[in-house]
Design an enzyme around this catalytic site. Structure first.
Site, PDB file in Angstrom:
ATOM      1  N   HIS A 246       7.264   1.815  -0.289  1.00  0.00           N
ATOM      2  CA  HIS A 246       7.461   2.288  -1.658  1.00  0.00           C
ATOM      3  C   HIS A 246       8.696   1.687  -2.318  1.00  0.00           C
ATOM      4  O   HIS A 246       8.674   1.328  -3.494  1.00  0.00           O
ATOM      5  CB  HIS A 246       7.566   3.810  -1.659  1.00  0.00           C
ATOM      6  CG  HIS A 246       6.236   4.490  -1.571  1.00  0.00           C
ATOM      7  ND1 HIS A 246       6.072   5.762  -1.057  1.00  0.00           N
ATOM      8  CD2 HIS A 246       5.000   4.086  -1.918  1.00  0.00           C
ATOM      9  CE1 HIS A 246       4.795   6.096  -1.109  1.00  0.00           C
ATOM     10  NE2 HIS A 246       4.132   5.099  -1.619  1.00  0.00           N
TER      11      HIS A 246
ATOM     12  N   CYS B 223      -4.833 -13.310  -3.110  1.00  0.00           N
ATOM     13  CA  CYS B 223      -4.130 -12.265  -3.857  1.00  0.00           C
ATOM     14  C   CYS B 223      -3.112 -11.532  -2.996  1.00  0.00           C
ATOM     15  O   CYS B 223      -2.562 -10.514  -3.410  1.00  0.00           O
ATOM     16  CB  CYS B 223      -5.108 -11.272  -4.473  1.00  0.00           C
ATOM     17  SG  CYS B 223      -6.163 -10.412  -3.293  1.00  0.00           S
TER      18      CYS B 223
END
Length: 577
Positions: free
Chosen positions: A203, A500
């Site tokens: 995070h 990606c």
């Protein structure tokens, strides 16, 4: 530069270098500001009420109130935030409100256990389960401990732990940084974030990337630096230099000027001799699409739709989903938008579609495999995408994650096309899919390589284990071989093969990928200028030669070094490598 022994506060020497894992390529110079931890507490110390030890009933009431206040404060903070930060804070607030965490802790307090010991014990149990589960849940251990510290502080009337008030632009340093702390940063006074723990996909790294901040994780000894110590943070090299000299400062300043200059170039991606290479952006929300639309991205190569699902107690309706997808399609004005269907399950559990406990969630029911247990989730998402297509007049590219076989690719393609979606692909994240790429591409219109998971599964290494970062290096020859096999299949069939994963944002790796035959690169928007420059500085034949050299290397380190040695010195200076 030399690698130091860990320094105690105030003993670091000028020029000492600490090493970690960089996130992005940016750098900054400024004084250290360490995050405050909760003071060490005696787990047996009683909670006091009016100077006397609280009864179990009083302790119960104080602790329940603390849980309520922490959850409310985090929810309020989430409502003031935007995009990914909002979602992460909402997830942490949901954790503070979790009934199991609260009920188990209160039961111990009711039995006479001291508040600190009770909360430590329950949080410890949950943390052990999260770590064992791995993946997304392992990332949330920091959030869980942040909730614990906040609840303890509230219950005992102590100052809340977290980031200190910043009075000047500073480098925020922490053992790890909870999302609530990251989201509360005063961006006018934050130059960079450096943590001793965490991983490049956690995070803290995600939010730092969204905020455009240089970030390093897994930097051993950084929390032992004294507040006010001036450091140079270089995400590109993964280093923190203590009291940097003028040469180090000048290098970072020169790179910053070069990045600004590169950003002025907004031409489509292509090699020096005109071979096209689409440069796309990775996004997680419709707001992200609106933010990247004015920039130089040629479209979106990865729209992570799970943000819409993960922190909800019920599945979003088809209408809600269609509105979100339509907003993103409209924002890009007809440019390519590749939408990845829900990548959740197992290590990213859904409250409304919980899977049975799995001993190895990373190998469990996730991504397109959810169709086995909850086909409506996939069907509703495809229906919403078809509705967004009809309402906007823009055709999305649609792909499914965690596809391992041609049969799965055929299944997804038939479902998508039945809804009127005509450009259908799948992710190549599993070695089996790379090895059978030709057969898979026979069933779909394109594939996109997710190099983060591909490296994880190829090297049998949890990508959240920072101490195993060397095995997860996308330069690992085995990973490059699988990328090459997939690209060859695309070339043979005349179908697009994109990347990606994080490797697309590395300008050096971009040259290898182009040389292997990859047709598009999708990355964080901030990485596009440097990648564009690197690709444009080389011909297609030069990229092919670079790729061949990387494939012939014996290790990740030698592969990167081989590519670096082939770069023109001027290109190396501009890229800061």
């Amino acid at each position: 530069m030399t690698t130091p022994t860990p320094a105690r506060p105030g003993t670091a020497r000028a020029g000492d270098v600490l090493h970690g894992v960089g996130v992005g390529r940016r750098g900054a110079v400024g004084p250290v500001a360490r995050v405050h931890a909760l003071p060490t507490l005696d787990p047996e110390a009683p909670l006091l009420v009016d100077g006397r030890p609280a009864t179990p009933e009083q302790a119960h009431a104080a602790l329940e109130r603390a849980f309520d206040e922490v959850a409310a404060a985090l929810t309020e903070q989430a409502e003031r935030a935007t995009d990914t930060v909002r979602e992460v804070l909402a997830a942490t607030a949901q954790m503070a409100a979790d009934r199991a965490l609260r009920t188990q802790t209160l039961a111990r307090v009711d039995a006479g256990e001291p508040v600190v010991r009770a909360l430590d014990a329950v949080v410890g149990q949950f943390a052990t389960m999260f770590v064992a589960a791995g993946g997304y849940l392992a990332e949330r251990v920091t959030d869980l401990r942040s909730v614990r510290d906040r609840v303890v502080a509230r219950a005992l009337g102590l100052p809340a732990p977290g980031v200190p008030e910043l009075r000047e632009p500073s480098v925020v340093v922490a053992v790890d940084l909870a999302p609530a702390d990251t989201a509360a940063l005063d961006l006018d006074h934050v130059l960079a974030i450096v943590t001793e723990q965490g991983g490049p996909t956690g995070h803290t790294a995600i939010i730092a990337g969204q905020l455009g901040l240089p970030c390093l994780v897994r930097v051993a000894g950084v929390t032992e630096l004294a507040d006010g110590t001036v450091v140079a943070v270089d995400a590109a090299s993964g280093t923190v230099v203590v009291d940097p000299d003028d040469d180090v400062r000048s290098e970072l300043e020169a790179r910053s000027r070069a990045e600004h200059a590169l950003a002025a170039d907004t031409a489509p991606g292509a090699t020096r001799d005109g071979h096209p290479v689409a440069l796309l952006a990775n996004i997680g929300t419709a707001a992200d699409a609106e933010r990247v639309a004015p920039g130089a991205a040629q479209g979106v190569g990865l729209f992570r739709t799970e943000v819409l699902f993960l922190e909800r107690s019920t599945e979003p309706t088809v209408a809600e989903q269609a509105q979100t997808y339509g907003r993103a399609l409209t924002a890009l004005g007809g440019r390519k938008v590749v939408v990845r269907t829900l990548d959740a399950g197992a290590d990213k559990p859904l409250a409304f579609a919980t899977q049975p406990d799995e001993e190895n969630p990373a190998l469990g029911v996730r991504g397109f495999r959810l169709v086995r247990s909850n086909p409506d989730l996939v069907e509703h998402q495809l229906e919403a995408l078809a509705r967004a297509q009809a309402e906007t007049g823009v055709e999305p590219w649609v792909m499914a994650p965690m596809v391992a076989t041609p049969d799965e690719a055929r299944d997804f393609a038939s479902r998508a096309r039945a809804h009127g979606l005509t450009t259908v692909g799948v992710m190549v994240e599993v070695p089996a899919a790379a090895l059978r790429a030709r057969e898979i591409l026979a069933e779909v219109d394109f594939v996109s390589l997710g190099t983060n998971d591909l490296a994880q599964y190829t090297m049998a290494t949890d990508r959240l284990r920072g101490e195993l970062a060397d095995l997860l290096d996308p330069w690992q020859p085995a990973v490059l071989e699988l990328v090459a096999a997939t690209a060859r299949a695309g070339t043979a069939l005349g179908k697009p093969v994109g990347v990606c994963g994080e490797s697309a944002s590395d300008p050096l790796m971009a040259l290898v990928l182009v040389g292997l035959g990859v047709t598009s690169l999708s990355m964080a928007p901030s990485a596009i200028p440097a990648v564009r420059y690197a690709v444009r500085a080389h011909t297609a034949d030069q990229c092919a030669a670079i790729a061949a050299a990387a494939l012939g290397a014996g290790s990740a380190q030698s592969a990167r070094a081989t590519v670096l040695a082939q770069l023109d010195p001027g290109v190396r200076v501009t890229l800061g490598v």
